[in-house]
Design a protein around this motif. Structure first.
Motif, short mmCIF file in Angstrom:
data_model
loop_
_atom_site.label_atom_id
_atom_site.label_comp_id
_atom_site.label_asym_id
_atom_site.label_seq_id
_atom_site.Cartn_x
_atom_site.Cartn_y
_atom_site.Cartn_z
N PRO A 173 0.80 -1.23 0.00
CA PRO A 173 0.00 0.00 0.00
C PRO A 173 0.83 1.28 0.00
O PRO A 173 0.44 2.28 -0.61
CB PRO A 173 -0.83 -0.12 1.28
N ASP A 174 1.97 1.27 0.69
CA ASP A 174 2.78 2.48 0.80
C ASP A 174 3.95 2.51 -0.18
O ASP A 174 4.90 3.27 0.00
CB ASP A 174 3.32 2.60 2.24
N SER A 175 3.88 1.69 -1.24
CA SER A 175 4.97 1.62 -2.20
C SER A 175 4.44 1.85 -3.61
O SER A 175 3.26 2.12 -3.82
CB SER A 175 5.66 0.25 -2.12
N THR A 176 5.33 1.77 -4.58
CA THR A 176 4.95 2.01 -5.97
C THR A 176 4.23 0.79 -6.56
O THR A 176 4.35 -0.33 -6.04
CB THR A 176 6.20 2.28 -6.83
N PRO A 177 3.49 0.99 -7.64
CA PRO A 177 2.93 -0.18 -8.35
C PRO A 177 4.05 -1.09 -8.85
O PRO A 177 5.20 -0.66 -9.00
CB PRO A 177 2.18 0.45 -9.53
N VAL A 178 3.69 -2.35 -9.11
CA VAL A 178 4.69 -3.35 -9.51
C VAL A 178 4.30 -3.93 -10.86
O VAL A 178 3.16 -4.36 -11.06
CB VAL A 178 4.78 -4.48 -8.47
N LEU A 179 5.25 -3.94 -11.79
CA LEU A 179 4.99 -4.54 -13.10
C LEU A 179 4.83 -6.05 -12.98
O LEU A 179 5.57 -6.71 -12.25
CB LEU A 179 6.14 -4.24 -14.06
N LEU A 180 3.90 -6.60 -13.73
CA LEU A 180 3.79 -8.05 -13.85
C LEU A 180 4.96 -8.57 -14.67
O LEU A 180 5.45 -7.90 -15.58
CB LEU A 180 2.49 -8.43 -14.54
N TYR A 181 5.39 -9.79 -14.34
CA TYR A 181 6.49 -10.38 -15.10
C TYR A 181 6.05 -10.69 -16.53
O TYR A 181 5.03 -11.35 -16.75
CB TYR A 181 6.96 -11.67 -14.42
N GLY A 182 6.82 -10.19 -17.49
CA GLY A 182 6.60 -10.57 -18.89
C GLY A 182 5.32 -10.02 -19.48
O GLY A 182 4.59 -9.26 -18.86
N PRO A 183 5.02 -10.42 -20.72
CA PRO A 183 3.81 -9.95 -21.40
C PRO A 183 2.58 -10.73 -20.93
O PRO A 183 2.00 -11.54 -21.66
CB PRO A 183 4.12 -10.22 -22.88
N TYR A 184 2.19 -10.50 -19.70
CA TYR A 184 1.14 -11.29 -19.03
C TYR A 184 -0.13 -11.39 -19.87
O TYR A 184 -0.68 -12.48 -20.07
CB TYR A 184 0.84 -10.66 -17.67
N ILE A 185 -0.61 -10.26 -20.36
CA ILE A 185 -1.89 -10.26 -21.07
C ILE A 185 -1.80 -11.00 -22.39
O ILE A 185 -2.79 -11.56 -22.87
CB ILE A 185 -2.41 -8.82 -21.24
N ASP A 186 -0.62 -11.04 -23.00
CA ASP A 186 -0.47 -11.83 -24.22
C ASP A 186 -0.94 -13.26 -24.00
O ASP A 186 -1.63 -13.85 -24.85
CB ASP A 186 1.00 -11.87 -24.66
N TYR A 187 -0.54 -13.82 -22.87
CA TYR A 187 -0.86 -15.23 -22.60
C TYR A 187 -2.34 -15.41 -22.24
O TYR A 187 -2.93 -16.46 -22.52
CB TYR A 187 0.04 -15.76 -21.49
N TYR A 192 -8.22 -16.99 -25.20
CA TYR A 192 -9.42 -16.50 -25.87
C TYR A 192 -9.31 -16.66 -27.38
O TYR A 192 -10.30 -16.97 -28.06
CB TYR A 192 -9.65 -15.03 -25.51
N GLY A 193 -8.11 -16.45 -27.92
CA GLY A 193 -7.93 -16.60 -29.36
C GLY A 193 -8.16 -18.01 -29.84
O GLY A 193 -8.84 -18.24 -30.85
N ALA A 194 -7.61 -18.99 -29.12
CA ALA A 194 -7.80 -20.38 -29.50
C ALA A 194 -9.27 -20.78 -29.42
O ALA A 194 -9.80 -21.46 -30.30
CB ALA A 194 -6.95 -21.29 -28.61
#
Length: 410
Positions: A173-187, A192-194
Motif C-alpha cells: 500500500p505504501d509503495s509504488t505499483p509493480v509490473l507483472l512479469y513478462g507480457p502477461y496479457i499476451d498469454y 481466448y484466441g484459440a
C-alpha cells in the motif's frame, strides 16, 4: 533448396484437429501460441516468416543456445512454436505476397498478430482474403483491437498490464505499483484466441461460412479483473494495492523458510482452519477472522519467525496434514521434476537440430480420445520451404530456384 521437402510431412494421426491447415504470421506470443495449441492437436500450422524481419523471439529474447544470438539458436522460439512448419517469404516482393495469398487460399485458418492495418497494406487483409475465400477463418490479435482511438498505439505486454489496471493493484500500500512479469496479457489473450478460432470452425461446419475475429489483448486481460471492476461498479470503491493481503483469508501470504531463497505460501480461510493452523504450528493470534486481518503485520511476523528455521517441504507437509492450504514456492528448475507435472506429461522431451535436447510445454488440458502430441520443437528458419512451396503449392524445382534467386524466399 532440394527437389523434395527438407523435412518429411508429419505422419497422419487422429488428432482432434487433423486435416486442418493454418497459416500464421505472428509476432512474439499472442498469435503464435494460438498456432502452437492448434498444432499440438493435429492441425498443420505453417509459420510464414522472413529473415529480413525476424520475430523478436528469434532475435532478442534469451535463452540462446551457447549464447549464440542467431535465429536457429533461440530457445524461446523453439519452445513456443513446437509442431509447426516454417516457410520464408519476402512480403515486400510482389511474388512473395502472391505466394502468401495462394497458400492462405488453401488454408482453413489465417492468424496474424501485427499492428492494425499492417497485413492489409501487404494485400493480406481479412476483407481481401475472405472475398476470395468466404469460408476462411481469420484471427487478428493485437494490443487494443483493430478499431478505436488507441488501436494504433505501440506497446508490449507490460504496457497492456498497466493500461488494464493490473499494475495499480500490485505492490504494498505504501509503495509504488509493480509490473507483472513478462507480457502477461499476451498469454491471457492466447486462450481466448484459440477458443474463438474453434468456435468459428464449429460455426463454419454448420453454415459453411468463415468469419473475421478481432481480438483485443487489452480487453481479454480485463476479464481477469472482474472482481475489482465489480467492486467499483457495485460499491463505488476503487481497489488499491494491498500486498499479499486478501479481503477474506487471514493469514494470507508467503513466508521465508530455512535455506537459500526457500518460501512457503499459505492461507487460512475460516476460524476453524485457524484453530487447526495454530495447533499444528504453535503460532498464537486472534481467533476471529476480522481481528486477524486487523493484526495482519504482527501475524505475518510471527508466522515468518516460525517458518524461518524450518524446512520448506516439511512445513508444507505438516500444514497439509492439518487441512491448511499450503504450497511450496517452486523455483523454475523444480518445475521440471515436480511430480504432478511429470505425471501429467507437462514437459515432453525432444531434440532440436541446432539447440539439441530440450523440453516442450504441453497444453494445460487433456483430451481423452485425441490427446495432444509434442514431437517436434519449433522449426529452424525456412525448414519447410520445399514442402510448402513444392508439395503444397506445386512449384517445380526450377520455379523455386528462380524465386530463391530473386529474393522471394528471404
Amino acid at each position: 533448396m532440394t527437389d523434395t521437402a527438407t523435412r518429411a510431412a508429419a505422419p497422419a494421426r487422429s488428432g482432434a484437429l487433423s486435416g486442418l491447415r493454418v497459416v500464421e504470421m505472428g509476432f512474439a506470443a499472442a498469435g503464435p501460441l494460438v498456432g502452437k495449441y492448434l498444432a499440438n492437436f493435429g492441425a498443420e500450422v505453417i509459420r510464414l516468416e522472413s529473415r529480413l524481419a525476424a520475430d523478436v523471439f528469434r532475435t532478442t529474447y534469451p535463452p540462446f543456445k551457447d549464447g549464440i544470438v542467431e535465429p536457429d539458436h533461440a530457445g524461446m522460439f523453439a519452445f513456443y512454436n513446437d509442431g509447426k512448419r516454417s516457410a520464408t517469404l519476402n512480403l515486400k516482393h510482389p511474388k512473395g505476397v502472391a505466394l502468401a495469398r495462394a497458400l492462405i487460399g488453401l488454408a482453413d485458418v489465417f492468424v496474424e498478430s501485427f499492428t492494425p492495418g499492417t497485413v492489409a497494406r501487404l494485400g493480406l487483409g481479412a476483407d481481401t482474403l475472405r472475398a476470395e475465400h468466404p469460408e476462411l477463418v481469420v484471427l487478428s490479435s493485437c494490443n487494443q483491437g483493430q478499431t478505436g482511438p488507441h488501436a494504433f498505439h505501440p506497446g508490449y505486454g507490460s504496457q497492456l498490464s498497466a493500461l488494464a489496471g493490473f499494475v495499480q493493484l500490485l505492490g504494498e500500500p505504501d509503495s509504488t505499483p509493480v509490473l507483472l512479469y513478462g507480457p502477461y496479457i499476451d498469454y491471457v489473450a492466447v486462450g481466448y484466441g484459440a477458443i474463438a478460432v474453434l468456435a468459428a470452425l464449429e460455426r463454419r461446419a454448420r453454415t459453411g461460412a468463415g468469419c473475421t475475429i478481432d481480438l483485443s489483448q487489452y480487453e481479454a486481460g480485463l476479464q481477469f479483473l472482474t472482481p475489482s471492476i465489480l467492486e467499483f461498479a457495485a460499491n463505488g470503491r476503487i481497489p488499491g494495492r494491498a500486498g499479499n493481503a486478501d479481503p477474506v483469508a487471514a493469514p494470507h501470504g508467503v513466508y521465508r523458510c530455512a535455506g537459500p531463497d526457500r518460501w512457503v505460501a499459505l492461507s487460512v480461510w475460516s476460524d476453524a482452519e485457524w484453530d487447526a493452523f495454530r495447533e499444528a504450528s504453535g503460532v498464537e493470534g486472534p481467533s476471529a477472522m476480522a481481528a486477524r486481518r486487523a493484526a495482519r503485520h504482527e501475524l505475518d511476523e510471527r508466522i515468518g519467525a516460525w517458518t524461518a528455521s524450518r524446512d520448506r517441504d516439511a512445513v508444507v507437509m505438516l500444514l497439509r496434514r492439518a487441512g491448511i492450504r499450503a504450497a511450496p514456492v517452486l523455483s523454475i528448475s523444480e518445475l521440471f521434476t515436480e511430480p504432478q507435472l511429470a505425471r501429467r506429461g507437462m514437459w515432453p522431451a525432444v531434440t532440436h537440430p541446432a539447440i539439441g535436447p530440450m523440453h516442450l510445454m504441453a497444453p494445460p488440458f487433456r483430451l481423452s480420445a485425441t490427446p495432444s502430441l509434442q514431437e517436434r520443437p519449433g522449426p529452424t528458419v525456412g525448414a519447410d520451404n520445399d514442402h510448402v512451396f513444392g508439395e503444397i503449392l506445386g512449384l517445380s524445382p526450377d520455379e523455386r530456384r528462380t524465386l530463391e534467386r530473386d529474393g522471394v524466399f528471404e
